[in-house]
Design a protein around this motif. Structure first.
Motif, PDB file in Angstrom:
ATOM      1  N   ASN A  95      -9.259   2.869   1.437  1.00 20.23           N
ATOM      2  CA  ASN A  95      -7.828   2.831   1.773  1.00 20.23           C
ATOM      3  C   ASN A  95      -7.492   3.673   3.001  1.00 20.23           C
ATOM      4  N   ASP A 122      -5.701   2.131  -4.382  1.00 17.57           N
ATOM      5  CA  ASP A 122      -4.573   2.579  -3.558  1.00 17.57           C
ATOM      6  C   ASP A 122      -4.315   4.046  -3.883  1.00 17.57           C
ATOM      7  N   VAL A 150       0.859  -1.178   0.000  1.00 17.49           N
ATOM      8  CA  VAL A 150       0.000   0.000   0.000  1.00 17.49           C
ATOM      9  C   VAL A 150       0.902   1.238   0.000  1.00 17.49           C
TER      10      VAL A 150
END
Ligand SMILES: [Zn+2]
Length: 540
Positions: A512, A504, A454
């Protein structure tokens, strides 16, 4: 580009199941780090996985010797690591991720490295209902991607850490390079104390707890020290009061051996919270006051929070009135596998099954244990029905889907501890593998970890600090098809399956964001598997 073979990107342990998910037909070649073939693995027939929309199969590797290995399928190569203690670093990082959320103090470079910043939110806050009353309440963790501090969610997050330490100390007692390191108290408890000291200050003179300490609205994407708009102590709530009382009664027992006066202060505060609840039996849901748009954390009931509090206070005091209250609250039915801020019944179950044990009595031990094990079957069923073994129904990928997945992992771990069975343990491990990369996105959800990591969490410091890599050790909420932002829906459309409904991208709080109460169940799960792998390798 996602791989055709999905693995736990933090690695696998010898002696525990090593499941990988394969998206290609035909045999998979297992080679060692030199490229020498060790085995040719037959792939069972691919089957549709509803949550991801993919055809998948899974393989058990059974590698006994630590090392770096490769899996090759359909001309593509995936690397994986097998080592004795594979999850120590990521578990430590998940605990330290909470250090990076600390408020009211600076983060020094010696502890925070490139993520150091000056003190934030140090000004006195005004009481929203009595604006003339100013109180300085430093400390606590920033809740999530924002800079708010919320009593109920914070209490649950601290509770997860305390139970992780109570049950799995060998898996979560490393030093973390935080300011209190070396104090003689394990750092997981040092970190939890940072939140507990703040919780104590959130109590009003009459025993009730304020729901939250936030601005009127969310700050833009600036560093916390630059967020100087006035902060407010928002009204009290039933859920905040019960959750804080529960957490403090638990903490009073945990810290008794380390700091008697601190322990006594927490128990006294928990009892005053309980007394306020007794005087205010009618549940009043919290609503954001007019003009306030920070996190709501609304709830339909305080029965689960009261249940958790009654269990913890019974354990802390041994007084029958608390057992009676817990039994009455239990009688109305509880979701014993829920460990999130909205339904904390599972926290009460933890207290009854692993703290009080037989002392809880017929109802709160024998009957609750039987009910708990029945409820756990649902988590097992969900895991079995998923191609990835993920214990979440395709239609339940909502905001913070990582939470129900980790909650089910917690429940499965408890089930395994109660019965000695390996089946629920192995299903719990699949949820840990999910979090660390064995998922439809081929993504390790913990910042700073994994080959496919991430990079753009919805987290203000990560967005504003000028450092390329996000703050490490924060777990993303993950795919959310049920409540996406319009902007997310515009990008992904309606056809992307639930387990891949994720961006992302920094603005995507819907898929996210990070949150302290998503890190904390991951700490619980990681600490358990750390403990197992360390016991197996004789390495503490
Ligand atoms: Zn702050």
């Amino acid at each position: 580009m996602s791989h055709l073979i999905r693995v736990n990107q933090a690695g696998y342990a010898p002696g525990l199941p090593q499941r990988v998910v394969v998206l290609a037909d035909g045999p998979v070649r297992l080679t060692d780090s030199t490229g020498a073939e060790l085995r040719l693995l037959e792939v069972p027939a691919l089957k549709p996985d509803a949550a991801s929309g993919e055809n998948v199969s899974s393989l058990e590797l059974g590698i006994a010797v630590p090392g770096v290995y490769h899996l090759e399928a359909a001309g593509e190569k995936q690397t994986l690591v097998v080592r004795a203690d594979p999850w120590r670093e990521v578990t430590n990082a998940l605990i330290k991720g909470l250090y990076f959320q600390r408020c009211g103090c600076g983060l020094a470079a010696v502890h925070a490295g490139a993520y150091a910043h000056p003190a934030c939110h140090t000004a006195a806050a005004a009481d929203w209902e009595n604006p003339g009353v100013l109180r300085r309440i430093p400390g606590g963790w920033h809740d999530a991607g924002d800079y708010g501090k919320y009593t109920g969610p914070g209490a649950v997050a601290a509770g997860h850490l305390l139970y992780a330490w109570k049950l799995f100390a060998p898996g979560c007692s490393d030093e973390l390079n935080i300011p209190e390191s070396g104090s003689g108290v394990p750092d997981i408890l040092n970190e939890a104390r940072f939140e507990l000291e703040w919780l104590l200050q959130m109590q009003r003179a009459d025993g009730a707890f304020h729901h939250k300490l936030t601005k009127a609205r969310f700050a833009p994407f600036i560093m916390p020290e630059d967020d100087t708009a006035p902060e407010y102590l928002m009204p009290v709530s039933h859920c905040a009061t019960a959750a804080a009382s529960a957490c403090l009664a638990l903490a009073a027992r945990i810290y008794r051996e380390f700091d008697g006066p601190f322990s006594a202060r927490m128990l006294e505060s928990a009892l005053r919270g309980w007394d306020w609840l007794q005087g205010h039996p009618e549940f009043v849901p919290f609503r954001n006051p007019e003009g306030v748009s920070t996190g709501w954390y609304g709830d339909r009931s305080d029965g689960d929070e009261r249940f958790w509090a009654a269990c913890e206070l019974f354990s802390a005091t041994g007084e029958g009135r608390f057992r009676q209250a817990a039994e009455e609250l239990y009688a109305s039915g509880r979701n014993l596998t829920s460990f999130g801020w909205a339904d904390v019944s599972g926290m009460g179950a933890l207290c009854c099954l692993f703290d009080l044990e037989e002392k809880a009595g017929d109802i709160l031990y024998d009957r609750l244990k039987a009910d708990f094990l029945v409820q756990c079957r649902e988590a097992l069923r969900l895991s079995r029905e998923s191609g990835y073994g993920t214990a979440l129904a395709p239609e339940h990928y909502g905001w913070g889907s990582i939470l129900p997945i980790l909650s089910n992992a917690m429940a499965l771990i408890m089930s395994s501890l109660l019965t000695g069975e390996e089946v629920p343990r192995d299903a719990a491990l699949l949820q840990w593998h999910y979090a660390l990369g064995m998922n439809a996105l081929d993504k390790c959800f913990v910042t700073g970890f994994g080959e496919n990591r991430v990079l753009f969490p919805h987290h203000r410091p990560s967005g504003a600090d000028g450092v390329a890599e996000p703050v490490p050790g924060l777990i993303s909420g993950g795919p959310n098809k049920n409540f996406p932002y319009a902007s997310t829906r515009e990008k992904l459309g309606g056809d992307v399956p639930p387990a891949r409904y994720y961006l992302d991208e920094t603005p995507s709080a819907d898929t996210n964001e990070v949150a302290v109460y998503w890190n904390s169940p991951a700490v619980f799960v990681g600490a358990y598997f750390n403990m197992l792998t360390r016991a197996a390798s004789g390495n503490r």
